[in-house]
Scaffold this active site. Structure first.
Site, PDB file in Angstrom:
ATOM      1  N   HIS A   1      39.589  46.994  43.751  1.00 41.77           N
ATOM      2  CA  HIS A   1      38.145  47.282  43.670  1.00 41.77           C
ATOM      3  C   HIS A   1      37.959  48.591  42.914  1.00 41.77           C
ATOM      4  CE1 HIS A   1      33.974  47.387  44.638  1.00 41.77           C
ATOM      5  NE2 HIS A   1      34.012  47.762  45.895  1.00 41.77           N
TER       6      HIS A   1
ATOM      7  N   HIS B   1      37.389  39.226  37.387  1.00 39.43           N
ATOM      8  CA  HIS B   1      36.247  39.519  38.266  1.00 39.43           C
ATOM      9  C   HIS B   1      35.956  38.292  39.108  1.00 39.43           C
ATOM     10  CE1 HIS B   1      32.323  40.897  39.695  1.00 39.43           C
ATOM     11  NE2 HIS B   1      32.741  42.100  39.359  1.00 39.43           N
TER      12      HIS B   1
ATOM     13  N   ASP C   1      35.780  48.445  35.274  1.00 40.80           N
ATOM     14  CA  ASP C   1      36.747  49.546  35.415  1.00 40.80           C
ATOM     15  C   ASP C   1      37.522  49.841  34.149  1.00 40.80           C
ATOM     16  OD1 ASP C   1      36.938  48.466  38.687  1.00 40.80           O
ATOM     17  OD2 ASP C   1      36.521  50.543  38.130  1.00 40.80           O
TER      18      ASP C   1
HETATM   19  C1  SDX Z   1      35.355  45.962  40.700  1.00 44.22           C
HETATM   20  O1  SDX Z   1      32.876  42.466  43.197  1.00 44.22           O
HETATM   21  C2  SDX Z   1      32.409  43.371  42.350  1.00 44.22           C
HETATM   22  O2  SDX Z   1      31.294  43.269  41.867  1.00 44.22           O
HETATM   23  C3  SDX Z   1      33.381  44.501  42.013  1.00 44.22           C
HETATM   24  C4  SDX Z   1      32.896  45.456  40.928  1.00 44.22           C
HETATM   25  C5  SDX Z   1      31.669  46.228  41.360  1.00 44.22           C
HETATM   26  O3  SDX Z   1      30.888  46.641  40.497  1.00 44.22           O
HETATM   27  O4  SDX Z   1      31.576  46.524  42.581  1.00 44.22           O
HETATM   28  O5  SDX Z   1      32.597  44.748  39.736  1.00 44.22           O
HETATM   29  C6  SDX Z   1      33.972  46.505  40.637  1.00 44.22           C
HETATM   30  O6  SDX Z   1      35.978  46.017  41.730  1.00 44.22           O
HETATM   31  C7  SDX Z   1      35.910  45.285  39.477  1.00 44.22           C
HETATM   32  C8  SDX Z   1      37.334  44.695  39.720  1.00 44.22           C
HETATM   33  C9  SDX Z   1      38.355  45.819  39.590  1.00 44.22           C
HETATM   34  N1  SDX Z   1      39.685  45.320  39.946  1.00 44.22           N
HETATM   35  C10 SDX Z   1      40.630  45.118  38.997  1.00 44.22           C
HETATM   36  O7  SDX Z   1      40.478  45.302  37.790  1.00 44.22           O
HETATM   37  C11 SDX Z   1      41.987  44.696  39.565  1.00 44.22           C
HETATM   38  C12 SDX Z   1      42.575  43.575  38.711  1.00 44.22           C
HETATM   39  N2  SDX Z   1      41.764  42.410  38.923  1.00 44.22           N
HETATM   40  C13 SDX Z   1      42.229  41.369  39.809  1.00 44.22           C
HETATM   41  O8  SDX Z   1      42.960  41.820  40.901  1.00 44.22           O
HETATM   42  C14 SDX Z   1      41.163  40.313  40.089  1.00 44.22           C
HETATM   43  O9  SDX Z   1      40.659  39.940  38.905  1.00 44.22           O
HETATM   44  C15 SDX Z   1      40.029  40.650  41.044  1.00 44.22           C
HETATM   45  C16 SDX Z   1      40.510  41.210  42.337  1.00 44.22           C
HETATM   46  C17 SDX Z   1      39.074  41.598  40.421  1.00 44.22           C
HETATM   47  C18 SDX Z   1      39.299  39.325  41.324  1.00 44.22           C
HETATM   48  O10 SDX Z   1      40.204  38.535  41.959  1.00 44.22           O
HETATM   49  P1  SDX Z   1      39.941  37.010  42.381  1.00 44.22           P
HETATM   50  O11 SDX Z   1      38.546  36.603  42.135  1.00 44.22           O
HETATM   51  O12 SDX Z   1      40.490  36.854  43.755  1.00 44.22           O
HETATM   52  O13 SDX Z   1      40.807  36.258  41.331  1.00 44.22           O
HETATM   53  P2  SDX Z   1      42.316  35.817  41.558  1.00 44.22           P
HETATM   54  O14 SDX Z   1      43.163  37.037  41.899  1.00 44.22           O
HETATM   55  O15 SDX Z   1      42.322  34.655  42.480  1.00 44.22           O
HETATM   56  O16 SDX Z   1      42.769  35.355  40.087  1.00 44.22           O
HETATM   57  C19 SDX Z   1      42.342  34.102  39.551  1.00 44.22           C
HETATM   58  C20 SDX Z   1      43.299  33.835  38.407  1.00 44.22           C
HETATM   59  C21 SDX Z   1      44.761  33.956  38.823  1.00 44.22           C
HETATM   60  O17 SDX Z   1      45.493  33.176  37.895  1.00 44.22           O
HETATM   61  P3  SDX Z   1      46.344  31.915  38.471  1.00 44.22           P
HETATM   62  O18 SDX Z   1      47.315  32.535  39.448  1.00 44.22           O
HETATM   63  O19 SDX Z   1      45.306  31.015  39.125  1.00 44.22           O
HETATM   64  O20 SDX Z   1      46.971  31.348  37.234  1.00 44.22           O
HETATM   65  O21 SDX Z   1      43.131  34.813  37.367  1.00 44.22           O
HETATM   66  C22 SDX Z   1      44.312  35.611  37.277  1.00 44.22           C
HETATM   67  C23 SDX Z   1      45.117  35.391  38.555  1.00 44.22           C
HETATM   68  O22 SDX Z   1      46.491  35.559  38.304  1.00 44.22           O
HETATM   69  N3  SDX Z   1      43.886  37.007  37.211  1.00 44.22           N
HETATM   70  C24 SDX Z   1      44.558  37.959  36.590  1.00 44.22           C
HETATM   71  C25 SDX Z   1      43.795  39.114  36.767  1.00 44.22           C
HETATM   72  N4  SDX Z   1      42.694  38.827  37.482  1.00 44.22           N
HETATM   73  C26 SDX Z   1      42.761  37.513  37.759  1.00 44.22           C
HETATM   74  N5  SDX Z   1      45.744  37.948  35.924  1.00 44.22           N
HETATM   75  C27 SDX Z   1      46.143  39.139  35.410  1.00 44.22           C
HETATM   76  N6  SDX Z   1      45.439  40.269  35.521  1.00 44.22           N
HETATM   77  C28 SDX Z   1      44.277  40.315  36.202  1.00 44.22           C
HETATM   78  N7  SDX Z   1      43.608  41.430  36.302  1.00 44.22           N
END
Ligand code: SDX
Length: 385
Positions: free
Chosen positions: A227, A266, A317
């Site tokens: 997050h 996201h 971010d």
């Molecule tokens: C914020 O909710 C909000 O609005 C948050 C926010 C706000 O303003 O408050 O927008 C701020 O928190 C933004 C997010 C910051 N976090 C990150 O950048 C951390 C990296 N991101 C991931 O951990 C992920 O994208 C999340 C946590 C943000 C979202 O996760 P989800 O919705 O649970 O998605 P997931 O982990 O189930 O991924 C779905 C697929 C997967 O691929 P498969 O395994 O199905 O093949 O997408 C891939 C994931 O591997 N994936 C990524 C990825 N994010 C998703 N692969 C590599 N790098 C990533 N960052």
């Protein structure tokens, strides 16, 4: 997983991470994930991003309306006067700096500030909430000054929030572009539907716990790398890549090692994060003013290399990171800066929760063993435990 045969509750399968679950109505912000649009009380952030101040966004989130000139001057003055901490809280910061992370210190500061506030009726809660908005900025600047052994710079209530924060942090006069850049950042991160930290504030407020308890919950939740903590990690990555030509190999390795790339992906946005383009453009402007386009080009190339390999969006971010970095913000203050902005949304959501409250209490689906035989202690043989 099949349920134990005698589980009476026919509870449906839970949705992992509550993805897509609508928990409540709100009048504060709408996040259109399909179209990549963010609105505060119906006002598109594209209209707010470049020509308004953070104080204007606070007015929208508190009044659900664009402020008049008088209302905006009143808000700017109130926030300015709120940028003061009780001496005892300054002492808390003095004791903690250098021993805990800035984000952990900030969590403690929010909790400590609650001791110096009276419990007030809902009708008087907004000024108390706004005091916290002002105080968090002063706390973040003070954490930095004290840990660097620098003299504390007192707030100047006559200045705007972004300008005064930069002055309190760096001890010098920020440029116009720097003030605009931080205003943009604070506006864009102010609210975002039921993101994890906002939702945790609402769950806490839903028990009728007080404002500072709810915001302490939110600060703790924001600190996680999935997050609010992602911006610091994204900056570490940009600095490690160092040059645009290194990006391809770095990202290839990251994906091969199944690493999550910080600043990407996201839960809600599927096409683009509404805030990305504004942060990206402002990063370019600030990098140009600083004569440091290498950081911008490296970030841009990382983004290109990620998007080439996986259709995951660039979230708020990613470009927040080089923007704050080029404003001279130390990386470990990035998430506290996120909190400095989001506290506007958190407090607005807490007020909204109190106004139309019902305890937030979902169910769990029990999948453990059922109806097990109890054996009195004296009959339990050693070998089993
Ligand atoms: C914020 O909710 C909000 O609005 C948050 C926010 C706000 O303003 O408050 O927008 C701020 O928190 C933004 C997010 C910051 N976090 C990150 O950048 C951390 C990296 N991101 C991931 O951990 C992920 O994208 C999340 C946590 C943000 C979202 O996760 P989800 O919705 O649970 O998605 P997931 O982990 O189930 O991924 C779905 C697929 C997967 O691929 P498969 O395994 O199905 O093949 O997408 C891939 C994931 O591997 N994936 C990524 C990825 N994010 C998703 N692969 C590599 N790098 C990533 N960052």
């Amino acid at each position: 997983m099949s349920l134990p045969k005698d589980n009476k509750d026919s509870i449906p399968e839970p949705t992992k991470g509550l993805e897509g679950i609508v928990a409540a109505d709100t009048n504060l912000s709408s996040v259109n994930g399909e179209k990549g649009i963010l609105r505060y009380c119906g006002f598109n952030i594209d209209d707010l991003a470049l020509d308004t101040t953070f104080e204007e966004t606070i007015c929208i989130l508190y009044d659900y309306e664009l402020p008049t000139e008088d209302r905006l001057s009143e808000m700017t003055k109130n926030i300015g006067e709120a940028r003061v901490l009780p001496d005892e809280v300054v002492e808390v910061i003095t004791k903690l700096v250098g021993k805990t992370s800035p984000m952990s210190t900030l969590r403690t500061v929010v909790s400590a500030l609650g001791h110096y506030e009276k419990n007030v009726p809902l009708s008087e809660l907004a000024p108390k909430a706004l005091r916290l908005v002002g105080q968090i900025a002063t706390a973040v600047a003070m954490i930095h000054r004290l840990r660097e052994g620098l003299p504390i710079i007192k707030a100047d209530p006559e200045r705007g929030h972004a300008e005064d924060f930069l002055r309190m942090l760096h001890g010098d006069e920020p440029s116009k572009i720097q003030i605009n850049a931080l205003n943009l950042y604070l506006i864009l991160l102010a609210d975002h539907g039921f993101n994890a930290s906002t939702f945790s504030a609402r769950v806490t407020a839903g028990t009728l716990a007080n404002l500072h308890s709810a915001i302490t919950s939110a600060v703790g939740t924001l600190s996680g790398p999935l997050h609010g903590g992602a911006n610091e990690k994204a900056m570490d990555m940009i600095l490690e890549v160092g040059k645009p030509e290194n990006a391809s190999e770095y990202i290839e390795n990251a994906f091969n090692n199944k690493q999550k790339i910080m600043g990407f992906g996201h839960r809600v946005y599927k096409v683009d994060d509404a805030r990305r383009i504004h942060l990206k453009n402002m990063t370019e402007l600030v990098c140009k003013e600083n004569g440091n386009m290498e950081i911008y080009r490296t970030a841009e190339e990382i983004e290109r290399q990620v998007r080439k390999r996986k259709s995951i969006i660039t979230n708020v971010d990613f470009y927040s990171a080089p923007l704050l970095y080029e404003l001279g913000i130390p990386t470990d203050l990035f998430t506290p800066l996120f909190a400095m902005s989001r506290v506007a949304g958190w407090t607005a959501h807490v007020l909204e929760q109190y106004k139309n409250n019902r305890l937030i209490r979902p169910r769990a689906r029990y999948v453990g063993q059922i109806d097990r035989t109890f054996t009195p202690l004296q009959h339990r043989s050693e070998k089993r435990f």
